[in-house]
Design an enzyme around this catalytic site. Structure first.
Site, mmCIF file in Angstrom:
data_model
loop_
_atom_site.group_PDB
_atom_site.id
_atom_site.type_symbol
_atom_site.label_atom_id
_atom_site.label_comp_id
_atom_site.label_asym_id
_atom_site.label_seq_id
_atom_site.Cartn_x
_atom_site.Cartn_y
_atom_site.Cartn_z
ATOM 1 C CG HIS A 151 -2.053 -0.856 1.209
ATOM 2 N ND1 HIS A 151 -2.568 -1.447 2.336
ATOM 3 C CD2 HIS A 151 -2.815 -1.298 0.186
ATOM 4 C CE1 HIS A 151 -3.607 -2.203 2.016
ATOM 5 N NE2 HIS A 151 -3.759 -2.127 0.713
ATOM 6 C CE1 TYR A 152 4.512 6.092 0.375
ATOM 7 C CE2 TYR A 152 3.315 7.466 -1.162
ATOM 8 C CZ TYR A 152 4.258 7.323 -0.168
ATOM 9 O OH TYR A 152 4.922 8.422 0.300
ATOM 10 C CE1 TYR A 156 2.280 -2.280 9.675
ATOM 11 C CE2 TYR A 156 -0.109 -2.198 9.408
ATOM 12 C CZ TYR A 156 1.083 -2.894 9.348
ATOM 13 O OH TYR A 156 1.092 -4.211 8.942
ATOM 14 C CG HIS A 158 7.562 -2.035 10.378
ATOM 15 N ND1 HIS A 158 8.765 -1.813 11.007
ATOM 16 C CD2 HIS A 158 7.599 -3.320 9.939
ATOM 17 C CE1 HIS A 158 9.485 -2.924 10.979
ATOM 18 N NE2 HIS A 158 8.803 -3.852 10.323
ATOM 19 C CG PHE A 159 8.465 -2.449 3.428
ATOM 20 C CD1 PHE A 159 7.777 -1.717 2.474
ATOM 21 C CD2 PHE A 159 8.997 -3.678 3.068
ATOM 22 C CE1 PHE A 159 7.628 -2.192 1.180
ATOM 23 C CE2 PHE A 159 8.851 -4.164 1.779
ATOM 24 C CZ PHE A 159 8.164 -3.419 0.836
ATOM 25 C CG HIS A 160 2.883 -3.753 6.009
ATOM 26 N ND1 HIS A 160 3.140 -2.456 6.404
ATOM 27 C CD2 HIS A 160 1.597 -3.764 5.575
ATOM 28 C CE1 HIS A 160 2.048 -1.719 6.228
ATOM 29 N NE2 HIS A 160 1.106 -2.491 5.710
ATOM 30 C CB ILE A 161 4.732 -7.735 1.379
ATOM 31 C CG1 ILE A 161 6.019 -6.948 1.102
ATOM 32 C CG2 ILE A 161 4.163 -8.309 0.076
ATOM 33 C CD1 ILE A 161 7.167 -7.821 0.619
ATOM 34 C CG HIS A 162 -1.254 -6.116 2.297
ATOM 35 N ND1 HIS A 162 -2.089 -6.259 3.379
ATOM 36 C CD2 HIS A 162 -0.728 -4.866 2.391
ATOM 37 C CE1 HIS A 162 -2.082 -5.160 4.099
ATOM 38 N NE2 HIS A 162 -1.258 -4.293 3.521
#
Length: 227
Positions: A151-152, A156, A158-162
């Protein structure tokens, strides 16, 4: 306070603002707008302490029974580790709505804006390991039935991947301008001119935000009015 409860309330404010009826604006975030306005905003949100639930998970203090994968990263470099666990919005039963979350251990990557050409190998390693672990745990799901995106702007910083099933009904956060495919992001970094320090902080990004979003009220609306 339980980590799951903390994890829930840490994002509830953002989700209320995200999904409440409101006007929507399309904005273009230039490198200068990011550096001078958005980055300080991200710092402010991180300083509020709402990432404690993330740090508790990646440091092994909470929710470890839910961790599907823990990987030391490409070449086992310091801070390259990451893990995967179910997203709170998934019922953990319906595979057609499967939704997992990949959390990185390093704390210097807040969003995709911090990604550089030098991170391409690490991102490819994460992609492969996240896919491999998902189909291993859920054998009725195949790799080409999964999509990975970032998402951008994220909820929140803190880098995360869905990691989601392709049949998961798209929401506003998966729409164009909000969710960027991991493969497309890797390709953009690979083809970017310059050395390994060049990255997503150097490009303009266009996305949609609600008029109740602080990014609109505190940054883009004042900029539009020349304040």
């Amino acid at each position: 306070m339980s980590t799951i409860w903390e994890r829930t309330i840490s994002t509830v404010d953002q989700h209320i603002k995200k999904y409440s009826p409101q006007g929507v604006r399309v904005v273009t975030e230039t490198p200068d707008v990011y550096k001078d306005h958005v980055r300080p905003y991200m710092q402010k949100k991180r300083d509020e302490g709402r990432l404690n639930w993330v740090f508790n998970i990646i440091e092994g203090r909470t929710e470890q029974e839910d961790v599907i994968l823990r990987d030391s990263g490409e070449g086992a470099k310091p801070d390259d580790g990451f893990l995967m666990l179910p997203d709170l919005n998934w019922d953990r039963k319906t595979l057609s709505s499967l939704h997992l979350l990949g959390l990185v251990e390093r704390r210097d990557i807040w969003s995709l804006r911090d990604l550089k050409k030098s991170h391409v190998g690490w991102l490819k390693h994460m992609r492969e390991k996240l896919l491999e672990a998902t189909v291993k745990v859920y054998p009725s799901v195949e790799k080409d039935q999964l999509k990975l995106y970032i998402h951008y702007q994220p909820t929140y910083y803190h880098f995360h991947i869905h990691i989601v099933h392709v049949l998961l009904e798209p929401t506003g956060t998966q729409a164009t301008g909000k969710a960027i495919g991991l493969e497309n992001l890797i390709s953009q970094l690979e083809t970017m001119a310059g050395d390994g320090d060049r990255g997503m902080a150097d490009v303009s990004l266009t996305y949609s935000i609600g008029e109740a979003n602080e990014l609109w009220t505190e940054i883009f609306k004042p900029l539009l009015k020349g304040v």
